[in-house]
Motif scaffolding. Sequence first.
Motif, PDB file in Angstrom:
ATOM      1  N   GLN A 208       0.840  -1.191   0.000  1.00  0.00           N
ATOM      2  CA  GLN A 208       0.000   0.000   0.000  1.00  0.00           C
ATOM      3  C   GLN A 208       0.878   1.246   0.000  1.00  0.00           C
ATOM      4  O   GLN A 208       1.885   1.290   0.706  1.00  0.00           O
ATOM      5  CB  GLN A 208      -0.892   0.043   1.244  1.00  0.00           C
TER       6      GLN A 208
ATOM      7  N   LEU B  59     -12.660  -3.237  12.069  1.00  0.00           N
ATOM      8  CA  LEU B  59     -12.475  -2.944  10.652  1.00  0.00           C
ATOM      9  C   LEU B  59     -13.825  -3.003   9.955  1.00  0.00           C
ATOM     10  O   LEU B  59     -14.610  -3.934  10.173  1.00  0.00           O
ATOM     11  CB  LEU B  59     -11.533  -3.970  10.003  1.00  0.00           C
TER      12      LEU B  59
ATOM     13  N   PHE C  38      -6.862  -0.183   5.258  1.00  0.00           N
ATOM     14  CA  PHE C  38      -6.181  -1.433   4.941  1.00  0.00           C
ATOM     15  C   PHE C  38      -6.762  -2.029   3.674  1.00  0.00           C
ATOM     16  O   PHE C  38      -7.975  -2.099   3.496  1.00  0.00           O
ATOM     17  CB  PHE C  38      -6.329  -2.443   6.075  1.00  0.00           C
TER      18      PHE C  38
ATOM     19  N   GLN D 171      -7.593 -13.901   4.468  1.00  0.00           N
ATOM     20  CA  GLN D 171      -7.309 -12.636   3.813  1.00  0.00           C
ATOM     21  C   GLN D 171      -5.923 -12.171   4.227  1.00  0.00           C
ATOM     22  O   GLN D 171      -5.543 -12.273   5.390  1.00  0.00           O
ATOM     23  CB  GLN D 171      -8.365 -11.594   4.159  1.00  0.00           C
TER      24      GLN D 171
ATOM     25  N   PHE E 212      -3.399  -8.966   4.514  1.00  0.00           N
ATOM     26  CA  PHE E 212      -3.534  -7.526   4.666  1.00  0.00           C
ATOM     27  C   PHE E 212      -2.240  -6.795   4.334  1.00  0.00           C
ATOM     28  O   PHE E 212      -1.139  -7.271   4.604  1.00  0.00           O
ATOM     29  CB  PHE E 212      -3.938  -7.183   6.100  1.00  0.00           C
ATOM     30  N   GLY E 213      -2.417  -5.604   3.771  1.00  0.00           N
ATOM     31  CA  GLY E 213      -1.292  -4.697   3.587  1.00  0.00           C
ATOM     32  C   GLY E 213      -0.962  -3.995   4.893  1.00  0.00           C
ATOM     33  O   GLY E 213      -1.666  -4.150   5.884  1.00  0.00           O
ATOM     34  N   PRO E 214       0.100  -3.170   4.898  1.00  0.00           N
ATOM     35  CA  PRO E 214       0.554  -2.512   6.133  1.00  0.00           C
ATOM     36  C   PRO E 214      -0.282  -1.309   6.524  1.00  0.00           C
ATOM     37  O   PRO E 214      -0.132  -0.792   7.639  1.00  0.00           O
ATOM     38  CB  PRO E 214       1.980  -2.090   5.792  1.00  0.00           C
ATOM     39  N   GLY E 215      -1.158  -0.849   5.655  1.00  0.00           N
ATOM     40  CA  GLY E 215      -2.050   0.247   6.009  1.00  0.00           C
ATOM     41  C   GLY E 215      -1.572   1.610   5.543  1.00  0.00           C
ATOM     42  O   GLY E 215      -0.375   1.836   5.332  1.00  0.00           O
TER      43      GLY E 215
ATOM     44  N   ARG F 218      -2.225   5.569   6.855  1.00  0.00           N
ATOM     45  CA  ARG F 218      -2.812   6.411   7.902  1.00  0.00           C
ATOM     46  C   ARG F 218      -3.148   7.767   7.291  1.00  0.00           C
ATOM     47  O   ARG F 218      -2.263   8.499   6.879  1.00  0.00           O
ATOM     48  CB  ARG F 218      -1.835   6.575   9.063  1.00  0.00           C
TER      49      ARG F 218
ATOM     50  N   TYR G 109      -7.558 -12.763  14.071  1.00  0.00           N
ATOM     51  CA  TYR G 109      -6.436 -12.045  13.459  1.00  0.00           C
ATOM     52  C   TYR G 109      -5.717 -11.255  14.545  1.00  0.00           C
ATOM     53  O   TYR G 109      -6.343 -10.793  15.510  1.00  0.00           O
ATOM     54  CB  TYR G 109      -6.931 -11.076  12.390  1.00  0.00           C
TER      55      TYR G 109
ATOM     56  N   GLN H 183      -2.975  -7.946  15.218  1.00  0.00           N
ATOM     57  CA  GLN H 183      -2.357  -6.751  14.646  1.00  0.00           C
ATOM     58  C   GLN H 183      -1.300  -6.232  15.603  1.00  0.00           C
ATOM     59  O   GLN H 183      -1.629  -5.734  16.686  1.00  0.00           O
ATOM     60  CB  GLN H 183      -3.407  -5.675  14.379  1.00  0.00           C
TER      61      GLN H 183
ATOM     62  N   ASN I 141       1.503  -0.748  14.452  1.00  0.00           N
ATOM     63  CA  ASN I 141       1.867  -0.154  13.154  1.00  0.00           C
ATOM     64  C   ASN I 141       2.022  -1.184  12.031  1.00  0.00           C
ATOM     65  O   ASN I 141       2.813  -0.985  11.103  1.00  0.00           O
ATOM     66  CB  ASN I 141       3.149   0.661  13.297  1.00  0.00           C
ATOM     67  N   GLN I 142       1.284  -2.274  12.147  1.00  0.00           N
ATOM     68  CA  GLN I 142       1.319  -3.282  11.091  1.00  0.00           C
ATOM     69  C   GLN I 142      -0.094  -3.624  10.641  1.00  0.00           C
ATOM     70  O   GLN I 142      -1.071  -3.233  11.269  1.00  0.00           O
ATOM     71  CB  GLN I 142       2.022  -4.551  11.582  1.00  0.00           C
ATOM     72  N   GLY I 143      -0.171  -4.381   9.545  1.00  0.00           N
ATOM     73  CA  GLY I 143      -1.457  -4.906   9.108  1.00  0.00           C
ATOM     74  C   GLY I 143      -1.843  -6.120   9.930  1.00  0.00           C
ATOM     75  O   GLY I 143      -1.140  -6.532  10.845  1.00  0.00           O
ATOM     76  N   LEU I 144      -2.995  -6.677   9.614  1.00  0.00           N
ATOM     77  CA  LEU I 144      -3.483  -7.846  10.342  1.00  0.00           C
ATOM     78  C   LEU I 144      -2.892  -9.128   9.747  1.00  0.00           C
ATOM     79  O   LEU I 144      -2.661  -9.210   8.536  1.00  0.00           O
ATOM     80  CB  LEU I 144      -5.003  -7.933  10.257  1.00  0.00           C
TER      81      LEU I 144
ATOM     82  N   GLU J 285      -3.118  -6.086  19.233  1.00  0.00           N
ATOM     83  CA  GLU J 285      -4.578  -6.029  19.186  1.00  0.00           C
ATOM     84  C   GLU J 285      -5.080  -7.281  18.474  1.00  0.00           C
ATOM     85  O   GLU J 285      -4.522  -7.693  17.450  1.00  0.00           O
ATOM     86  CB  GLU J 285      -5.055  -4.767  18.470  1.00  0.00           C
TER      87      GLU J 285
END
Lengths: 115, 116
Positions: A6, A43, A90, A104, A106-109, A111, B36, B38, B41-44, B88
């Motif tokens: 991302q 989410l 995300f 699924q 996930f990308g790192p997001g 902000r 999941y 987290q 500062n990362q994705g799930l 989390e």
Amino acid sequence: NAGVTQTPKFQVLKTGQSMTLQCAQDMNHEYMSWYRQDPGMGLRLIHYSVGAGITDQGEVPNGYNVSRSTTEDFPLRLLSAAPSQTSVYFCASSSDSLYAYYEQYFGPGTRLTVT
Amino acid sequence: AQSVTQLGSHVSVSEGALVLLRCNYSSSVPPYLFWYVQYPNQGLQLLLKYTSAATLVKGINGFEAEFKKSETSFHLTKPSAHMSDAAEYFCAVSERTAGANSKLTFGKGITLSVRP
């Protein structure tokens, strides 16, 4: 494999500006989705796609637009940013959407802050 | 419609203590259930999933969860907490809706803190 990537990682927008959040995956996944994460709300699904050229709305689609021209890319467009769109976004992908038990990725997001 | 309830927003345990994170679900059809994690500062990333095989599911990093249909629960446990477990945790449910593709519904998440 890079997995799900991302860009950008961080972004600050002024109210009314538009921008595109980029998402790409290199796993040849058919299913891609966008979520927003807000404190205490988990989410929430914004839009999703089950393949190139096919998209659909999720739980909170208003103010966002998507398209899927290739299997790899699934950009999310904010049409006119509002402070309520301040969130962490995300992108995720999965090998199949018809079978609900697929994981699924996930990308790192990204902000995003809208002032 | 499917939904997930994770009671409480924060759990704090001592290092070496039992970790128990609760999840209850609602689903009109037999569900698929996921946990999941987290990290900051990362994705799930997926910890474990239930897909109607064994009711006790083992995941990564020593976590496991038990599907209890009668209680509509899928609680996550780990016998001995480690500092690196601080993160989390999200419970999620997925079901195939009639005439549509499956969607993943997340709970609100629980923050796990581990005290030295």
